[in-house]
Design an enzyme around this catalytic site. Structure first.
Site, PDB file in Angstrom:
ATOM      1  N   LYS A  78      -2.468  -9.972   0.730  1.00 12.69           N
ATOM      2  CA  LYS A  78      -1.274  -9.651   0.940  1.00 12.69           C
ATOM      3  C   LYS A  78      -0.591  -9.640  -0.454  1.00 12.69           C
ATOM      4  CE  LYS A  78      -1.718  -8.109   3.970  1.00 12.69           C
ATOM      5  NZ  LYS A  78      -2.634  -7.254   4.136  1.00 12.69           N
ATOM      6  N   GLU A 115      -6.551 -13.665   3.578  1.00 12.56           N
ATOM      7  CA  GLU A 115      -5.553 -12.638   4.016  1.00 12.56           C
ATOM      8  C   GLU A 115      -4.377 -12.729   3.297  1.00 12.56           C
ATOM      9  OE1 GLU A 115      -5.642  -9.703   5.289  1.00 12.56           O
ATOM     10  OE2 GLU A 115      -3.642  -9.200   5.744  1.00 12.56           O
ATOM     11  N   CYS A 128       6.129   6.635  20.110  1.00  8.09           N
ATOM     12  CA  CYS A 128       6.554   7.875  20.191  1.00  8.09           C
ATOM     13  C   CYS A 128       7.690   8.182  19.712  1.00  8.09           C
ATOM     14  CB  CYS A 128       6.219   8.385  21.453  1.00  8.09           C
ATOM     15  SG  CYS A 128       4.550   8.043  22.183  1.00  8.09           S
ATOM     16  N   TRP A 133       2.510   9.559  20.065  1.00  9.40           N
ATOM     17  CA  TRP A 133       1.607   8.861  19.326  1.00  9.40           C
ATOM     18  C   TRP A 133       0.533   8.503  20.520  1.00  9.40           C
ATOM     19  CZ3 TRP A 133      -0.205   6.754  14.844  1.00  9.40           C
ATOM     20  CH2 TRP A 133      -0.987   5.549  14.853  1.00  9.40           C
ATOM     21  N   ARG A 181       7.527   7.477  12.397  1.00 10.99           N
ATOM     22  CA  ARG A 181       7.102   6.781  13.309  1.00 10.99           C
ATOM     23  C   ARG A 181       5.500   7.278  13.287  1.00 10.99           C
ATOM     24  NH1 ARG A 181      11.636   4.791  16.962  1.00 10.99           N
ATOM     25  NH2 ARG A 181       9.973   4.769  18.587  1.00 10.99           N
ATOM     26  N   ASN A 214       8.167   6.946  26.180  1.00 10.93           N
ATOM     27  CA  ASN A 214       7.488   6.127  25.127  1.00 10.93           C
ATOM     28  C   ASN A 214       7.047   5.031  25.868  1.00 10.93           C
ATOM     29  OD1 ASN A 214       8.252   7.567  23.036  1.00 10.93           O
ATOM     30  ND2 ASN A 214       9.979   6.327  22.389  1.00 10.93           N
ATOM     31  N   GLY A 215       6.054   4.401  25.475  1.00  9.57           N
ATOM     32  CA  GLY A 215       5.422   3.092  26.093  1.00  9.57           C
ATOM     33  C   GLY A 215       3.934   3.232  26.898  1.00  9.57           C
ATOM     34  N   GLU A 267      -1.725  -7.050  -2.866  1.00  7.04           N
ATOM     35  CA  GLU A 267      -1.538  -5.817  -2.783  1.00  7.04           C
ATOM     36  C   GLU A 267       0.018  -5.363  -2.991  1.00  7.04           C
ATOM     37  OE1 GLU A 267      -3.191  -4.169   0.649  1.00  7.04           O
ATOM     38  OE2 GLU A 267      -2.564  -5.738   1.767  1.00  7.04           O
ATOM     39  N   LYS A 308      -2.972   4.094   2.782  1.00 11.51           N
ATOM     40  CA  LYS A 308      -3.100   3.467   4.018  1.00 11.51           C
ATOM     41  C   LYS A 308      -4.484   3.553   4.480  1.00 11.51           C
ATOM     42  CE  LYS A 308      -1.365   1.344   7.400  1.00 11.51           C
ATOM     43  NZ  LYS A 308      -1.374  -0.281   7.178  1.00 11.51           N
ATOM     44  N   HIS A 364     -15.791 -27.136  -6.673  1.00 12.69           N
ATOM     45  CA  HIS A 364     -16.984 -26.519  -7.157  1.00 12.69           C
ATOM     46  C   HIS A 364     -16.465 -25.368  -8.100  1.00 12.69           C
ATOM     47  CE1 HIS A 364     -19.502 -28.439  -4.483  1.00 12.69           C
ATOM     48  NE2 HIS A 364     -18.430 -28.167  -3.528  1.00 12.69           N
TER      49      HIS A 364
HETATM   50  C1  AGP Z   1      -4.605  -3.950   4.207  1.00 12.61           C
HETATM   51  O1  AGP Z   1      -3.523  -4.513   3.777  1.00 12.61           O
HETATM   52  C2  AGP Z   1      -5.136  -2.993   3.247  1.00 12.61           C
HETATM   53  N1  AGP Z   1      -4.134  -1.956   3.186  1.00 12.61           N
HETATM   54  C3  AGP Z   1      -6.338  -2.470   3.474  1.00 12.61           C
HETATM   55  O2  AGP Z   1      -7.114  -3.566   2.995  1.00 12.61           O
HETATM   56  C4  AGP Z   1      -7.017  -2.108   4.747  1.00 12.61           C
HETATM   57  O3  AGP Z   1      -7.092  -3.048   5.725  1.00 12.61           O
HETATM   58  C5  AGP Z   1      -8.304  -1.528   4.737  1.00 12.61           C
HETATM   59  O4  AGP Z   1      -8.421  -0.473   3.734  1.00 12.61           O
HETATM   60  C6  AGP Z   1      -9.039  -1.064   6.196  1.00 12.61           C
HETATM   61  O5  AGP Z   1      -8.384  -0.206   6.548  1.00 12.61           O
HETATM   62  P1  AGP Z   1      -8.525   0.173   8.024  1.00 12.61           P
HETATM   63  O6  AGP Z   1      -8.270  -0.974   8.785  1.00 12.61           O
HETATM   64  O7  AGP Z   1      -7.811   1.375   8.439  1.00 12.61           O
HETATM   65  O8  AGP Z   1     -10.238   0.414   8.200  1.00 12.61           O
END
Ligand code: AGP
Length: 612
Positions: free
Chosen positions: A489, A485, A2, A76, A27, A102-103, A492, A607, A508
């Site tokens: 990272k 993962e 928040c 938030w 935020r 906040n918290g 993307e 996002k 393989h």
């Molecule tokens: C992660 O870095 C990506 N931005 C993307 O793969 C994300 O994890 C995926 O779209 C799932 O989103 P969510 O966790 O909001 O469901």
């Protein structure tokens, strides 16, 4: 997290508070409000609204508030959906006090029950409102700051608060424990804020409050004390950040800021979920009955992207600790499968946003088949949480960077806690074994901090490889998901082709890729398959591949094969993904920034993927 803004001075407070809130919009929030002392009536008036700050602006445009002392807040939601009643500021029974916070107050339920017994009437579902009534309880014949000090001593959890009182209109009080709070020092005016962007338009002279400090602001100046009322001398610093830098707390990007927030996020989640004395694990919004969880026959995890990789780690730990058959699939496949699930299945949906279309569709399919749905989610009141039978909130705060970092380790932490919770209620682990696991888990934030202390070395290593055209990430067992993962990272944020692979699969096919033009990131931390990873690295080394290795401190074998080594503290194999994630995130971040990519808003990415 928040946002808090407070003002006391000679100017009209309303426009200053609104401008300050707008500087904190980044935020993330879902409601906002403000309270101003009306000097003519010596009373407090409040305006607040769910939704964007523009909704609040419309409210005050129609019914403006005139006064020069006030507090404001962007919320938030963590306890209680984003509604008008739950928006801050919150008041005491008589409307004499107004407070923003906040918290997370972990013991708010017991405090609230006691206050209700003492006749206090509550208007919201929030933990915050408890603080306002607690201050009211003590606020008799003592100054406001004294009542605040008495109240906050009873709180468990994290808080930064701002408080005003119609009884003492020339005063603005703040206090912090576990959540940041600053004073902005002006000429015949002073400010309180959760962080600098809110006040930079008026002053760059900042006092950063430290843990367990109380600030008492007047037009003329400020005093700071500890929680016992002892004066604390503070220095004023001049910050030269511009607004954009200040919103990132001085970090170059939100992604780097959020990578560095992870020790706090994990620690806060552990502290809010594990009872200190009994070590019992609790999830306040997890409403699937224990009897149901004791009898489920199998688990199916459904998620996308980074959340899917967290789910893969979840599969390993649920099967190894609870011996429950656990399947997992990406949501976009899960939703179209002929699912062999039913009332004896627990579906675990993992989603940072709680709005991912494929995951929502998968959950609806699962519910049609009678399965119980538990969601692990970061956004309170999101669609997924409203369609789940039980929820575990990750409380990571808003994740602004599109590439998920702190949400990932928060999801992992929630999965560890849920696994040990299941093991406890299904009598699979002894209390001693659970205590040992929780003891090791509680050490993770400090171990993550040790890794972050080395981030400049990791940055240099990453930049030495930023010219390469493709990357392979290799891991085994619980760190196979870490390899996936790490590759995601890098892909993307830097747009470099990168592939995560089970290291045992290298022979393989992928071994054909190994040459001096490609980097291979090998996760070779201490584990039962460490020697197997060393063999993989030897195979890569003999083919002149460029090896970047993540190893445990004290490693002796891998360091003979490559100088490009990142050390992580030695931990039980089961917890290593919580540490391995950080160097992988930093490698991606520093390669991407070296290549001039927009790490916070990578091309083509959203996002939250709310479309199919
Ligand atoms: C992660 O870095 C990506 N931005 C993307 O793969 C994300 O994890 C995926 O779209 C799932 O989103 P969510 O966790 O909001 O469901």
């Amino acid at each position: 997290m928040c946002g808090i803004v407070g003002y006391i001075g000679d100017r009209e407070a309303q426009p200053i508070l609104l401008a300050g809130l707008k500087r904190l919009e980044y935020r993330g929030y879902d409601s906002s409000g403000l309270a101003i002392i009306l000097p003519k009536k010596n009373s407090i008036s409040i305006r607040k609204s769910p939704g964007k700050i523009s909704m609040l602006e419309r409210l005050v445009k129609n019914k403006p508030l005139s006064g020069s002392v006030g507090i404001a807040h962007t919320r938030w939601a963590t306890h209680g959906a984003p509604t008008q009643a739950n928006a801050h500021p919150h008041e005491d029974c008589r409307g004499e006090l107004a407070l923003v916070h906040n918290g997370i107050i972990e013991n708010y339920e017991e405090l609230k029950a006691q206050l209700i017994k003492e006749g206090h009437a509550f208007r919201s579902q929030t933990d915050t409102e408890v603080i306002a009534h607690l201050i009211e309880k003590f606020y008799h014949d003592i100054p406001l700051e004294e009542a605040v000090r008495k109240a906050i001593k009873l709180l468990t959890g994290s808080f930064a608060i701002g408080v005003i009182s119609a009884r003492e209109p020339a005063k603005l009080v703040g206090a912090r424990s576990g959540s940041p709070l600053i004073i902005g020092v002006g000429r015949n005016e002073n400010f309180l804020a959760s962080d600098a962007p809110a006040v930079l338009a008026s002053t760059k002279e900042i006092v950063f409050l430290d843990e367990n400090e109380v600030a008492i602001l007047s037009r003329e100046g400020f005093k700071v004390t500890d929680f016992d009322g002892q004066p604390v001398s503070k220095k004023t610093v001049r910050i030269n950040w511009d607004i954009a830098q200040a919103q990132k707390n001085g970090f170059a990007h939100f992604m780097l800021k959020e990578i560095n927030e992870q020790p706090r996020v994990v620690e806060n989640l552990l502290n809010s979920r594990i009872a200190q004395e009994t070590n019992s694990i609790n999830f306040e919004e997890q409403h699937i009955p224990a009897t149901k969880l004791q009898n489920i026959k199998n688990i199916f995890i459904v998620a996308c992207g980074t959340a899917y990789h967290a789910g893969l780690v979840g599969k390993y730990i649920l099967e190894s600790v609870c011996a429950i058959p656990t399947q997992i699939d990406v949501s976009s496949e899960f939703r179209y499968r002929d699912l062999l699930i039913g009332p004896e299945t627990l579906v675990v949906a993992i989603s940072q946003s709680g709005e991912t279309a494929d995951t929502l569709a998968g959950v609806r399919e699962a519910k049609k088949r009678g399965a119980s749905v538990l969601s692990i989610c970061n956004v309170l009141g999101s669609t997924l949480t409203r369609e789940s039978d039980g929820i575990i909130y990750t409380h990571a705060g808003p994740e602004i960077g599109v590439a998920s970092t702190k949400a990932y380790t928060a999801q992992l932490t929630a999965l560890y806690l849920f696994t040990f919770y299941l093991a406890e209620i299904r009598d699979i682990l002894s209390p001693a074994k659970i205590s040992k696991y929780l003891f090791d888990l509680r050490r993770i934030p400090k171990q993550q901090e040790l890794i972050l202390k080395e981030q400049n070395n990791i940055a240099r290593l990453a930049r030495r490889h930023s010219h390469l055209g493709s990357f392979l990430y290799l891991g085994r067992k619980i760190n196979y998901p870490s390899a996936l993962e790490g590759a995601l990272k890098l892909k993307e944020v830097s747009y470099i082709p990168a592939e995560g692979y089970a290291a045992g699969e290298m022979k393989h096919g992928p071994i054909a890729l190994i040459d001096e033009y490609r980097a291979v990131v090998c996760i070779a931390s201490a584990s039962k398959v460490y020697e197997k990873m060393v063999s993989n690295i030897q195979e890569i080394h003999s083919r002149h591949g460029k090896i970047i290795a993540i190893v445990s401190s004290g490693d002796k074998e891998v360091v003979e094969l490559t100088r490009e080594v990142i050390y992580i503290p030695k931990v039980e194999e089961i917890f290593s993904p919580l540490l391995v994630a950080l160097p992988l995130q930093l490698i991606a971040y520093h390669i991407a920034t070296k290549r001039g990519c927009d790490v916070d808003q990578p091309r083509n990415l959203a996002k939250s993927v709310t479309v199919e």
